[in-house]
Design an enzyme around this catalytic site. Structure first.
Site, PDB file in Angstrom:
ATOM      1  N   LYS A 107      -0.399  10.570   3.128  1.00 57.76           N
ATOM      2  CA  LYS A 107       0.859  11.248   3.419  1.00 57.76           C
ATOM      3  C   LYS A 107       0.985  11.584   4.895  1.00 57.76           C
ATOM      4  O   LYS A 107       2.057  11.442   5.497  1.00 57.76           O
ATOM      5  CB  LYS A 107       0.962  12.519   2.571  1.00 57.76           C
ATOM      6  N   SER A 116       3.907  17.251  -6.459  1.00 57.70           N
ATOM      7  CA  SER A 116       3.684  17.689  -5.084  1.00 57.70           C
ATOM      8  C   SER A 116       4.959  17.760  -4.248  1.00 57.70           C
ATOM      9  O   SER A 116       4.910  18.111  -3.067  1.00 57.70           O
ATOM     10  CB  SER A 116       2.669  16.775  -4.392  1.00 57.70           C
ATOM     11  N   VAL A 157      -6.523  -3.872   2.567  1.00 52.43           N
ATOM     12  CA  VAL A 157      -7.243  -3.010   3.516  1.00 52.43           C
ATOM     13  C   VAL A 157      -8.641  -3.538   3.803  1.00 52.43           C
ATOM     14  O   VAL A 157      -9.383  -2.931   4.572  1.00 52.43           O
ATOM     15  CB  VAL A 157      -7.335  -1.558   2.999  1.00 52.43           C
ATOM     16  N   THR A 213     -12.464  -6.825  -0.203  1.00 46.37           N
ATOM     17  CA  THR A 213     -13.240  -8.035  -0.495  1.00 46.37           C
ATOM     18  C   THR A 213     -13.985  -8.520   0.734  1.00 46.37           C
ATOM     19  O   THR A 213     -15.171  -8.872   0.660  1.00 46.37           O
ATOM     20  CB  THR A 213     -12.308  -9.134  -1.028  1.00 46.37           C
TER      21      THR A 213
END
Length: 812
Positions: A728, A685, A363, A366
């Site tokens: 989610k 969940s 994502v 770094t």
């Protein structure tokens, strides 16, 4: 063997007496000495006037000019004067021959001239095997002594050994040996020949040992002198060579080191230690191993930046432009960096910030650190902590160890060359611990703004200021980071990207980068949006963009090959469409998930959280003949199994309210299955999803096909909040879900969801299972209400909820 005793004949006689200094006269030996004292001269003249016999005894202290009788040894030698010659300086040179031992009975003093009444001991010849053995041992010791002492009176000693009488031999040797006056007087006072020989052996053994030790020391000194001379000669040659080459000599080099230490800007403690080490280095031989250790230590102290700093960028607008140029989206992260720069403009000496980027792989954690360094004008260094298990990697080794070095923190500071770099601690969640220590504990001091201004590396052994360093840590998960270390970090979460964000990132950053890496010019390759979306949907499944970049690179390489083989000098341009992507990358790897074609009984859609982003979780429930039990399959964890039991109890408690036939339920077993049975699944969940699937199967009511849900359920039907809401909802969006049910207490998390996702779906907030069922179940019941197998290709590990309180909720 006959020895001296009281029965041995003795004579008591009276002779002139001369006390002598530093000389012991033995019987049967000739000795010359000088007499200068007036009393001694008168005694000599009296002896010469009579029978030339005189009694000679040694005085205790040679420095006393006028000794008293009690300062003279009581045992002396009766001697005959062979020669007496007066010299010009007033002294008289005398040569005497010792005759026999005598013991003083009385000494009279007449104005300094002594007269002694003595008891004369006649010499008694002793013989026997013991005497012969002692004489033989003395001969061996004398020969050994002569070998070790070339300066000894060889002829005199060898002449003494030729005496046949053991008593004469002992006295002759005692007179010629270079031993102390006290030892000679001790030999004179031994009247027994056997005793004198034994004592003489002891003295000779001591002398031989001394000579051997002297020879060993001399040999060692000689070797050291030869080595020192050799080193001196070689050093002079080195100096001459350095002079010819224009290099500095050693002294000039030491002065240069001293000057560099003075100008390095060290702390007082470090400066004092460096100068002390330099002083030790100057005293060491140039080629010694210890000298190399000291020189290396001084070099490290000088190479670490003490006062050198980078000029920081304080222009917020320029920093914002750099961040936007390097990264798309990530608004929250960019806002935090700009806040940091704003604070540095207002605070003169702010403490270093410690940020921790947490998110799935790929994502941009770094690369974000590199962008921050560029936006702030700091030097960037990266320290990978993955798999580090030795505490010394952080704090360094003590200098007592061979090959010791500073820790990685100090090495990174040397690499940066400035006191205020940006140090990226990559993969901090993958630190290990074993018998060599716990590196995460060593990081506590490094990453604590209240302590790191006095950080102490074991090698440098002086305090070093890390408070000006901008530390950024990266991690995929938090639960493997110890709580004390988490407490020192400012956590910034990076969630997965939406499809639209991935598309923009590919167009702005990934495609130009991969095209350049493949040798293509921008005008030679073009990716259409459909082509990029094809890769995103069917060839990658990830929260980040790392695999997307790989697939784009693969396409660019195939375009480069086509350019080399087919262009033939013509103007070349290849447009990569969705169809071209399928040709280049081959068979589709992942199917694009979509909602079910129709609503079905017993099929509910839940939402799961994984380390690489969110995922859709389909739960199936069906009834079979039985006794009212429940069976759970799909490799469910303990927490998920308990959640299913709680969901079933909750539904059964509401059976009449939901219009279910209790007698029918008691004769049916409920089988609940979550596909992809090889993948471990755990977490609470999925409670509302399990309850909905069970209610649908028991009540024969279909579940809406376009609806997904998440939330923990209690026995009383309350819906509790869960984590990972953003991930989610992104997964639901990819799946084509239009309605999502989430716990009301998670309302605050909706703001983190991208606007395009919120606009594309209806997010319903629920508090009880009754609200969930009213929204999820349809009234109509098809005639054949079975379950439909739906194949889902999930990422490697699923969990229905992100871990909390440092305890993982899934197993791989």
């Amino acid at each position: 063997m006959e020895e001296y005793s009281d029965r041995t004949p003795v004579d008591i006689v009276r002779y002139p007496m001369v006390p002598i200094r530093d000389v012991v006269i033995f019987p049967f030996t000739k000795v010359g000495f000088k007499i200068g004292r007036s009393g001694s001269v008168r005694a000599l003249e009296e002896a010469l006037a009579t029978d030339r016999t005189i009694f000679l005894s040694t005085q205790h202290d040679a420095s006393i000019d006028e000794p008293t009788p009690d300062q003279i040894y009581g045992v002396g030698t009766i001697a005959r004067i062979l020669q007496a010659q007066r010299q010009e300086n007033g002294q008289t040179k005398v040569v005497v021959e010792g005759r026999e031992r005598a013991t003083t009975i009385r000494v009279d003093n007449d104005n300094g001239a002594f007269t002694a009444t003595v008891r004369r001991a006649h010499s008694v010849t002793e013989s026997g095997a013991r005497i012969e053995a002692l004489v033989q041992r003395i001969g061996q010791l004398v020969e050994q002594h002569l070998r070790l002492a070339p300066e000894a009176q060889t002829d005199a000693l060898q002449t003494a050994l030729r005496n046949q009488d053991p008593s004469h031999l002992a006295d002759a040797l005692a007179s010629q040996l270079r031993i102390s006056v006290e030892d000679k007087q001790g030999l004179l006072e031994i009247f027994s020949t056997h005793g004198r020989l034994q004592r003489l052996i002891e003295l000779l053994e001591v002398e031989v040992d001394k000579r051997q030790l002297d020879r060993t020391i001399q040999a060692r000194v000689k070797r050291q002198m030869e080595k020192a001379q050799k080193e001196y000669y070689l050093n002079e040659q080195i100096k001459a060579i350095h002079k010819e080459l224009g290099r500095k000599d050693e002294k000039a080099e030491m002065e240069d080191l001293r000057k560099r230490i003075e100008e390095a800007g060290m702390s007082e403690e470090a400066k004092e230690k460096a100068l002390q080490e330099l002083h030790r280095l100057e005293a060491m031989p140039p080629m010694s191993a210890e000298g190399t250790v000291s020189r290396t230590y001084i070099d490290w102290l000088l190479s670490v930046p003490w006062k050198q700093k980078s000029k920081e960028i304080k222009d917020l607008q320029k920093a914002e432009e750099i961040l936007d140029e390097d990264h798309y989206s990530l608004e929250k992260i960019k806002e935090r960096i700009l806040e940091h720069l704003a604070v540095r403009q207002l605070v003169k000496n702010p403490k270093g910030s410690i940020l921790c980027f947490v998110g799935p792989p790929g994502v941009g954690k770094t690369s974000l650190g590199k962008s921050i360094a560029r936006a702030t004008g700091r030097k960037f260094v990266r320290l990978s902590l993955g798999g580090v298990r030795d505490e010394a990697e952080i704090r360094g080794h003590r200098r007592t160890y061979i090959g010791a070095l500073p820790g990685q923190i100090i090495q990174m500071m040397k690499k940066a060359g400035t006191a205020n770099p940006l140090i990226l601690l990559d993969e901090v969640d993958k630190l290990g611990a074993d018998f060599r220590g716990d590196p995460s504990s060593a990081l506590l001091e490094v990453l604590d703004p209240e302590q790191n201004n006095t950080f102490q590396d074991h090698y440098l052994d002086v305090e070093y200021d890390l408070s000006k360093v901008f530390f950024i840590a990266t991690a995929n998960v938090l639960h493997t980071i110890p709580p004390p270390l988490q407490d020192r970090l400012e956590i910034l979460r990076l969630s997965g990207y939406t499809e639209r964000e991935k598309l923009e990132i590919a167009k702005r950053h990934l495609v130009p980068k991969q095209a350049e890496g493949s040798g293509l010019k921008p005008e030679q390759v073009e990716f259409t949006e459909d082509g990029i979306l094809e890769i995103i949907r069917h060839y990658t499944r990830e929260a980040g963009v790392r695999n997307l970049e790989r697939e784009l690179g693969s396409c660019c390489r195939k375009v480069a090959r086509k350019l080399v083989t087919e262009s033939a000098g013509e103007v070349f341009k290849d447009t990569v469409t969705a169809e071209r992507v399928r040709e280049m990358l081959g068979t589709v790897r992942f199917r694009q998930h979509s909602a079910a074609a129709s609503s079905e009984v017993g099929l509910a859609v839940g939402l799961a959280w994984t380390e690489v982003g969110g995922e859709v979780l389909q739960i199936e429930a069906t009834l079979v003949n039985g006794r009212g039990g429940v069976r759970l399959t799909g490799k469910l964890g303990e927490v998920m199994q308990e959640s299913a039991q709680a969901a079933l109890t909750c539904i059964k408690a509401r059976a009449e309210r939901l219009g279910m036939n209790l007698e029918f339920i008691r004769k049916r077993d409920l089988h609940v299955h979550i596909p992809e049975g090889a993948i471990p699944k755990d977490g609470p969940s999925a409670g509302v999803t399990l309850a909905t699937a069970m209610a649908s199967a028991l009540g024969r009511m279909p579940v809406r096909k376009d609806l997904a849900m998440t939330g923990e359920i209690t026995l009383r039907g309350r819906v509790l909040p869960v984590g990972g809401v953003k991930e989610k909802l992104l997964a639901a969006h990819r799946f084509g879900i239009t309605t999502v049910l989430i716990p009301k207490e998670n309302e605050k998390d909706i703001q983190e969801v991208p606007e395009e996702v919120r606009a594309a779906m209806s997010i319903q907030l629920v508090e009880t299972i009754d609200e969930v069922l009213s929204l999820a179940l349809e009234d109509a019941c098809p005639t054949d209400a079975g379950t439909t197998d739906v194949a889902v290709t999930p990422p490697p590990v699923w969990t229905t909820d992100p871990p909390s309180h440092g305890v993982p909720t899934m197993a791989d």
